[in-house]
Design an enzyme around this catalytic site. Sequence first.
Site, short mmCIF file in Angstrom:
data_model
loop_
_atom_site.label_atom_id
_atom_site.label_comp_id
_atom_site.label_asym_id
_atom_site.label_seq_id
_atom_site.Cartn_x
_atom_site.Cartn_y
_atom_site.Cartn_z
CE LYS A 49 23.32 -20.38 2.18
NZ LYS A 49 21.97 -21.22 0.92
CG ASP A 62 20.62 -18.73 -1.43
OD1 ASP A 62 21.31 -20.25 -1.79
OD2 ASP A 62 19.65 -18.30 -1.83
CD GLU A 105 21.95 -19.36 -5.31
OE1 GLU A 105 21.46 -20.42 -4.67
OE2 GLU A 105 23.49 -19.66 -5.53
CG ASP A 108 19.36 -23.55 -5.42
OD1 ASP A 108 20.30 -23.50 -4.35
OD2 ASP A 108 19.10 -24.43 -5.39
CE LYS A 123 22.02 -26.35 -2.91
NZ LYS A 123 21.77 -24.55 -3.63
O1 LIG Z 1 25.76 -23.52 -3.22
C1 LIG Z 1 26.74 -23.20 -2.17
O2 LIG Z 1 27.89 -22.27 -2.54
C2 LIG Z 1 26.72 -24.27 -1.06
C3 LIG Z 1 25.56 -24.94 -1.26
C4 LIG Z 1 24.95 -23.78 -0.32
O3 LIG Z 1 25.03 -22.76 -0.59
C5 LIG Z 1 23.24 -24.52 -0.24
C6 LIG Z 1 23.21 -26.41 1.09
C7 LIG Z 1 21.92 -26.70 1.14
C8 LIG Z 1 21.11 -26.14 1.05
C9 LIG Z 1 20.83 -25.30 -0.31
C10 LIG Z 1 22.09 -23.97 -0.21
C11 LIG Z 1 21.29 -22.96 -1.15
O4 LIG Z 1 22.22 -22.63 -1.98
O5 LIG Z 1 20.52 -22.94 -0.88
MG LIG Z 2 20.43 -21.28 -3.26
#
Ligand SMILES: O=C(O)CCC(=O)c1ccccc1C(=O)O
Ligand SMILES: [Mg+2]
Length: 328
Positions: free
Chosen positions: A135, A163, A192, A215, A241
């Site tokens: 992240k 991300d 992302e 995403d 998702k």
């Molecule tokens: O994608 C992954 O590896 C884990 C899931 C994750 O990052 C996520 C989980 C909940 C809400 C948003 C996100 C995201 O990808 O931004």
């Molecule tokens: Mg994401």
Amino acid sequence: MRSAKLYRYELPMDSGVILREQRLTVREGFIIELSDGERIGRGEVAPLPGFSVETLEEAYSQLVEQLALWSQGIELDHEPLYPSVGFGLSMAQLELDAILPEPGSFQAAPLCSGDPDELLPKLEAMSGAKVAKIKVGLYEPIRDGMLVSLFLESIPDLTLRLDANRAWTSEKAQQFAKKVAPSLRQRIDFIEEPCQSPGDSFSFAINTGIAIAWDETLQHAVRKEDFKLQDFNGAKAIIIKPTLIGSVERCAELIATAKALGIKAVISSSIESSLGLTQLARLSAWQLTQEVPGLDTIGLFAQQLEVPWPGCELPLVALNQQSLIWQS
Ligand SMILES: O=C(O)CCC(=O)c1ccccc1C(=O)O
Ligand SMILES: [Mg+2]
């Protein structure tokens, strides 16, 4: 003879889970249990606060209505339903019909949002492709760029997924990229949602050569009647998702279209319980056999529900210890 049960669960989370600046201390959701003779199929319905359009109460009302119809022998149409409800009902039906294969892609890309030292042992334990997700956007972009470069330089066989959850302006995104040598950028599988606007993210990809993934942009786009994935092919990848996108059929259709367009698709967690998370791993193994899913979220919980995540030692609570709130 068909019968259905609906459980409501409340699972404690690990202390530091923050979603969209909101602390998540408890994860709440529903587990559907469909029975037809000896056969059983389960599905999880867990709208994600701050991400799902539907509330828990809205999902509950729709669920009870649909389960009553199902119990009368009516085949359900999952498409018009809330995403979390469509996903849970379709998953339960697939399990009931023994269509969802047992094997799962349980080696998810390790998720790192804070201390890089926590990532190193997870990477050591990985067999096969070393793919991890970091992240970014939580600190200064220069720090993020230096951290990403440090990881890529010190672990030559590492590929990173990043991300930023739309944290950056164009300028901040450029500051990040400047700290990642062009020779290292190819080992960024994708980032992302780097920028606040999809247009700026697209320009970032063109200007830096760093691939992007949709995403949140995909989550919002699929809600529109005239959605066409072709209109979003500026990205290398899409993050699916299912709890936020919809039924398994809908997700499978998206995956097929992405493949036809040469876009990578990755199944990702919406912080489902271990029951739903293991089903997502099975769905990924079935529909995206070669892809490493983004499912490293079980560690955000303090308990698992009914079905353990392989290798996770968190306490396991039984489904029948949760509240049975409706049955046909
Ligand atoms: O994608 C992954 O590896 C884990 C899931 C994750 O990052 C996520 C989980 C909940 C809400 C948003 C996100 C995201 O990808 O931004
Ligand atoms: Mg994401």
